[in-house]
Structures are given as structure tokens and as C-alpha cells.
Design a protein around this motif. Structure first.
Motif, PDB file in Angstrom:
ATOM      1  N   THR A  69       0.819  -1.208   0.000  1.00  0.00           N
ATOM      2  CA  THR A  69       0.000   0.000   0.000  1.00  0.00           C
ATOM      3  C   THR A  69       0.854   1.259   0.000  1.00  0.00           C
ATOM      4  O   THR A  69       0.333   2.350  -0.233  1.00  0.00           O
ATOM      5  CB  THR A  69      -0.922   0.046   1.235  1.00  0.00           C
ATOM      6  OG1 THR A  69      -0.112  -0.010   2.409  1.00  0.00           O
ATOM      7  CG2 THR A  69      -1.907  -1.103   1.233  1.00  0.00           C
ATOM      8  N   THR A  70       2.129   1.117   0.284  1.00  0.00           N
ATOM      9  CA  THR A  70       3.027   2.253   0.354  1.00  0.00           C
ATOM     10  C   THR A  70       4.391   1.838  -0.189  1.00  0.00           C
ATOM     11  O   THR A  70       4.718   0.651  -0.197  1.00  0.00           O
ATOM     12  CB  THR A  70       3.151   2.767   1.804  1.00  0.00           C
ATOM     13  OG1 THR A  70       3.925   3.940   1.830  1.00  0.00           O
ATOM     14  CG2 THR A  70       3.766   1.738   2.718  1.00  0.00           C
ATOM     15  N   SER A  71       5.141   2.784  -0.640  1.00  0.00           N
ATOM     16  CA  SER A  71       6.484   2.469  -1.142  1.00  0.00           C
ATOM     17  C   SER A  71       7.455   2.305   0.024  1.00  0.00           C
ATOM     18  O   SER A  71       7.180   2.732   1.153  1.00  0.00           O
ATOM     19  CB  SER A  71       6.985   3.587  -2.065  1.00  0.00           C
ATOM     20  OG  SER A  71       7.297   4.747  -1.309  1.00  0.00           O
ATOM     21  N   GLU A  74       8.352   5.753   1.355  1.00  0.00           N
ATOM     22  CA  GLU A  74       7.315   6.335   2.211  1.00  0.00           C
ATOM     23  C   GLU A  74       7.328   5.703   3.600  1.00  0.00           C
ATOM     24  O   GLU A  74       7.159   6.400   4.602  1.00  0.00           O
ATOM     25  CB  GLU A  74       5.940   6.164   1.570  1.00  0.00           C
ATOM     26  CG  GLU A  74       5.736   7.010   0.332  1.00  0.00           C
ATOM     27  CD  GLU A  74       4.490   6.646  -0.443  1.00  0.00           C
ATOM     28  OE1 GLU A  74       3.858   7.564  -0.995  1.00  0.00           O
ATOM     29  OE2 GLU A  74       4.132   5.450  -0.504  1.00  0.00           O
TER      30      GLU A  74
END
Length: 123
Positions: A69-71, A74
Motif C-alpha cells: 500500500t506504500t512504497s 514512504e
């Protein structure tokens, strides 16, 4: 922000390194070199990562495929901000951090700070 255990990080590495949604069986194959996890273990880890908000899943036939859901960047930035939030002396923490990075990283930070407008919520 939730912390990641060793196997959770390994699973996230597979997801971050793969642009398309990934089946759990593929994750097992990717991790077989280092961890040799069972498919049930990976499914449990993926479920836990989903509850922590790191992973989403979508149905493909009878199975699911998983996406981050996020890199990674991040997540690291969020972890750094969370760590800063645990001190009442952010200045000292930032001084120590700045003293521990390379000259190239300092130059990059200077460049980024000059190009980034101030965030009024952090003032």
C-alpha cells in the motif's frame, strides 16, 4: 506506525520489487533461498501485514494477489518522522542525524530543503 519483523520485511521486499500484484506462492518461491517458509506461514504474514495496513489483496480466480500500500521510501520516511515524534528535543536528534550522514547525503538534504516549501503544520 507498526513495526515490521524480519519475515514481514522480506515479504514486503518481494512486493516492493514486483510492479504487479503477487500471489503468495510466488512470494514463497522468492523467499525460498533465504527463509524456506511454508505457504501457510506466508499467508499468515500477509494477513498480518494487511491488518497493519501495509498490504492489500485482490482476488484472482480462487486465490488472492497482494500489493504493497506504500512504497519503501514512504515507509522509511514515516518511520523517521515517528522516531522524531518520540523526543521533546527534535533539534538534538536532527543534529545527530545530520552528523551521521555522508557529504553526498548532506548535499541532497540541503537541495531538497531549499526546493521544499515549509509545512505550516510543522512550524
Amino acid at each position: 506506525m507498526a513495526r515490521l519483523g524480519e519475515l514481514e520485511r522480506a515479504v514486503m521486499d518481494v512486493l516492493w520489487n514486483t510492479p504487479d500484484p503477487v500471489a503468495a506462492t510466488r512470494i514463497v518461491e522468492e523467499l525460498a533461498r533465504e527463509h524456506s517458509p511454508a505457504i501457510t506461514t506466508i499467508l499468515t504474514v500477509l494477513d498480518r501485514l494487511g491488518r497493519k495496513g501495509f498490504v492489500t489483496r485482490e482476488r484472482h480466480g480462487r486465490a488472492y494477489r497482494y500489493c504493497a500500500t506504500t512504497s519503501r521510501a514512504e515507509l522509511i520516511a514515516g518511520t523517521m518522522l515517528e522516531a522524531l515524534g518520540t523526543t521533546s528535543d527534535r533539534r538534538s536528534a536532527l543534529v545527530h542525524f545530520a552528523g551521521s550522514v555522508s557529504q553526498e547525503e548532506k548535499a541532497l538534504l540541503r537541495e531538497l530543503l531549499e526546493d521544499t516549501p515549509a509545512n505550516p503544520s510543522n512550524a
